[in-house]
Design a protein around this motif. Structure first.
Motif, PDB file in Angstrom:
ATOM      1  N   GLN A  68      -0.592  -5.718 -17.813  1.00  0.00           N
ATOM      2  CA  GLN A  68      -0.414  -4.312 -18.201  1.00  0.00           C
ATOM      3  C   GLN A  68      -0.260  -3.392 -16.998  1.00  0.00           C
ATOM      4  O   GLN A  68       0.587  -2.492 -16.989  1.00  0.00           O
ATOM      5  N   TYR A  69      -1.077  -3.613 -15.954  1.00  0.00           N
ATOM      6  CA  TYR A  69      -1.149  -2.667 -14.848  1.00  0.00           C
ATOM      7  C   TYR A  69      -0.686  -3.280 -13.528  1.00  0.00           C
ATOM      8  O   TYR A  69      -0.950  -4.452 -13.239  1.00  0.00           O
ATOM      9  N   LEU A  70      -0.056  -2.432 -12.726  1.00  0.00           N
ATOM     10  CA  LEU A  70       0.266  -2.734 -11.336  1.00  0.00           C
ATOM     11  C   LEU A  70      -0.511  -1.754 -10.463  1.00  0.00           C
ATOM     12  O   LEU A  70      -0.421  -0.538 -10.655  1.00  0.00           O
ATOM     13  N   TYR A  71      -1.283  -2.283  -9.515  1.00  0.00           N
ATOM     14  CA  TYR A  71      -2.033  -1.454  -8.569  1.00  0.00           C
ATOM     15  C   TYR A  71      -1.334  -1.501  -7.216  1.00  0.00           C
ATOM     16  O   TYR A  71      -0.963  -2.589  -6.736  1.00  0.00           O
ATOM     17  N   VAL A  72      -1.173  -0.333  -6.591  1.00  0.00           N
ATOM     18  CA  VAL A  72      -0.438  -0.242  -5.330  1.00  0.00           C
ATOM     19  C   VAL A  72      -1.221   0.613  -4.342  1.00  0.00           C
ATOM     20  O   VAL A  72      -1.499   1.790  -4.605  1.00  0.00           O
ATOM     21  N   ALA A  73      -1.579   0.037  -3.189  1.00  0.00           N
ATOM     22  CA  ALA A  73      -2.188   0.805  -2.101  1.00  0.00           C
ATOM     23  C   ALA A  73      -1.061   1.474  -1.311  1.00  0.00           C
ATOM     24  O   ALA A  73      -0.067   0.830  -0.966  1.00  0.00           O
ATOM     25  N   LEU A  74      -1.235   2.759  -1.011  1.00  0.00           N
ATOM     26  CA  LEU A  74      -0.156   3.549  -0.423  1.00  0.00           C
ATOM     27  C   LEU A  74      -0.419   3.896   1.039  1.00  0.00           C
ATOM     28  O   LEU A  74      -1.548   4.204   1.436  1.00  0.00           O
ATOM     29  N   ASP A  75       0.660   3.863   1.830  1.00  0.00           N
ATOM     30  CA  ASP A  75       0.639   4.275   3.230  1.00  0.00           C
ATOM     31  C   ASP A  75       1.611   5.421   3.448  1.00  0.00           C
ATOM     32  O   ASP A  75       2.532   5.632   2.639  1.00  0.00           O
ATOM     33  N   ASP A  76       1.438   6.131   4.568  1.00  0.00           N
ATOM     34  CA  ASP A  76       2.425   7.137   4.944  1.00  0.00           C
ATOM     35  C   ASP A  76       3.571   6.452   5.691  1.00  0.00           C
ATOM     36  O   ASP A  76       3.530   5.232   5.932  1.00  0.00           O
ATOM     37  N   PRO A  77       4.619   7.179   6.081  1.00  0.00           N
ATOM     38  CA  PRO A  77       5.765   6.528   6.746  1.00  0.00           C
ATOM     39  C   PRO A  77       5.426   5.851   8.066  1.00  0.00           C
ATOM     40  O   PRO A  77       6.215   5.046   8.573  1.00  0.00           O
ATOM     41  N   TYR A  78       4.270   6.175   8.644  1.00  0.00           N
ATOM     42  CA  TYR A  78       3.877   5.596   9.926  1.00  0.00           C
ATOM     43  C   TYR A  78       2.952   4.395   9.762  1.00  0.00           C
ATOM     44  O   TYR A  78       2.450   3.843  10.751  1.00  0.00           O
ATOM     45  N   GLY A  79       2.692   4.008   8.533  1.00  0.00           N
ATOM     46  CA  GLY A  79       1.847   2.853   8.270  1.00  0.00           C
ATOM     47  C   GLY A  79       0.377   3.149   8.183  1.00  0.00           C
ATOM     48  O   GLY A  79      -0.441   2.227   8.120  1.00  0.00           O
ATOM     49  N   ASP A  80      -0.003   4.428   8.174  1.00  0.00           N
ATOM     50  CA  ASP A  80      -1.405   4.805   8.026  1.00  0.00           C
ATOM     51  C   ASP A  80      -1.735   5.001   6.552  1.00  0.00           C
ATOM     52  O   ASP A  80      -0.930   5.544   5.785  1.00  0.00           O
ATOM     53  N   SER A  81      -2.931   4.588   6.170  1.00  0.00           N
ATOM     54  CA  SER A  81      -3.314   4.659   4.763  1.00  0.00           C
ATOM     55  C   SER A  81      -3.398   6.102   4.277  1.00  0.00           C
ATOM     56  O   SER A  81      -3.853   6.995   4.987  1.00  0.00           O
ATOM     57  N   LEU A  82      -2.988   6.298   3.029  1.00  0.00           N
ATOM     58  CA  LEU A  82      -3.164   7.583   2.366  1.00  0.00           C
ATOM     59  C   LEU A  82      -4.500   7.654   1.628  1.00  0.00           C
ATOM     60  O   LEU A  82      -4.824   8.676   1.032  1.00  0.00           O
ATOM     61  N   GLY A  83      -5.265   6.577   1.669  1.00  0.00           N
ATOM     62  CA  GLY A  83      -6.575   6.568   1.040  1.00  0.00           C
ATOM     63  C   GLY A  83      -6.535   6.550  -0.475  1.00  0.00           C
ATOM     64  O   GLY A  83      -7.498   6.962  -1.126  1.00  0.00           O
ATOM     65  N   THR A  84      -5.433   6.037  -1.031  1.00  0.00           N
ATOM     66  CA  THR A  84      -5.248   6.064  -2.482  1.00  0.00           C
ATOM     67  C   THR A  84      -4.631   4.763  -2.971  1.00  0.00           C
ATOM     68  O   THR A  84      -3.755   4.193  -2.329  1.00  0.00           O
ATOM     69  N   VAL A  85      -5.110   4.317  -4.127  1.00  0.00           N
ATOM     70  CA  VAL A  85      -4.459   3.230  -4.857  1.00  0.00           C
ATOM     71  C   VAL A  85      -3.926   3.820  -6.158  1.00  0.00           C
ATOM     72  O   VAL A  85      -4.674   4.439  -6.916  1.00  0.00           O
TER      73      VAL A  85
END
Length: 265
Positions: A68-85
């Motif tokens: 049912q669900y897809l979980y995705v950890a997100l980064d900014d364009p420089y490869g640093d984490s956005l702190g959000t899934v």
């Protein structure tokens, strides 16, 4: 480059070609993070059959056991984490929930994801290994209280019994790598066992299959049996200098107790 066949329990991953690759058993398809998209790939035809746009750079990904669900950890364009899934409904591609990971312990940097799995039988709950050496459970956007102070680079849920394993280090983040067994409760997560493995696992990539895990590295690649809690064999390091050299296929029977390892040289 990768191949899978659910009928023969074969999985091959070349980690140089994608940031995150997971298998969806409900669809018999791979999901792979690529730039600002997550691709659904048919392994039999090697065709991209669907694309889910996530807006930011997709890093680690996980798919719930019910598909049912897809979980995705997100980064900014420089490869640093956005702190959000982000959690997406796969069928509609719609953003279902944003899960904040909080701030890096002792600083003001958003936490990143080193490893992530969906808990077995709990499609709304994820187990995450963070960049500040924590393993934590989140039910939707609500974290459980008990956190394991460990650094893990890989997490795995065994399909046959739902057992949860990880590879990483102790609380310090240093020393020899270890294989961890985890127990998850309504309160959170805790390690219940750990076994040190070869220090070269630090330089390797992992292939999980049934009760076996293969570590492929440039020095001393090996196979570890999760049931026995021990390394059961080694295989040679390829002498060919090639980007794909050493890529592995681990083929097991349905019980996961008999295996043949194929290595590209």
């Amino acid at each position: 480059r990768f191949f899978a066949s659910s009928g023969t329990n074969v999985l091959m991953i070349n980690p140089e070609t994608a940031i995150g690759i997971v298998w969806d058993g409900t669809r018999s398809r791979f999901f792979a993070s690529s730039g600002t998209n997550v691709l659904m790939i048919n392994p039999e035809t090697a065709q991209v059959e669907d694309t889910i746009a996530v807006g930011n750079s997709a890093n680690s990904i996980a798919v719930s056991g019910d598909g049912q669900y897809l979980y995705v950890a997100l980064d900014d364009p420089y490869g640093d984490s956005l702190g959000t899934v982000n959690r997406y409904r796969i069928q509609s591609h719609s953003l279902d929930l944003q899960i904040p990971l909080g701030i890096y312990t002792g600083g003001n940097i958003p936490r990143g994801v080193q490893a992530m799995v969906v808990l077995p039988g709990q499609p709304s709950s994820i187990l995450v290994g963070t960049t500040d050496q924590q393993v934590m459970v989140s039910d939707g956007a609500v974290p459980r209280a008990v956190i394991a102070p460990l650094s893990v680079s890989s997490l795995y849920v065994c399909r046959s019994d739902g057992a949860i394993f990880g590879v990483g280090y102790g609380q310090s983040g240093f020393g020899s790598p270890q294989v961890f067994w985890f127990s998850v409760s309504s309160s959170g997560v805790a390690p219940v066992r750990s076994v040190p493995v070869d220090p070269h696992w630090d330089n390797g990539t992992l292939t999980w299959n049934g009760n076996l895990v293969v570590n492929r590295n440039p020095f001393s690649s090996s196979v570890f049996d999760l049931n026995a809690g021990a390394t059961i064999g080694h295989f040679p390091v390829p002498s060919v200098s090639d980007a794909n050299s050493g890529a592995c296929v681990l083929s097991t029977d349905n019980s996961g107790t008999s295996a043949i390892l194929y290595q590209y040289v």
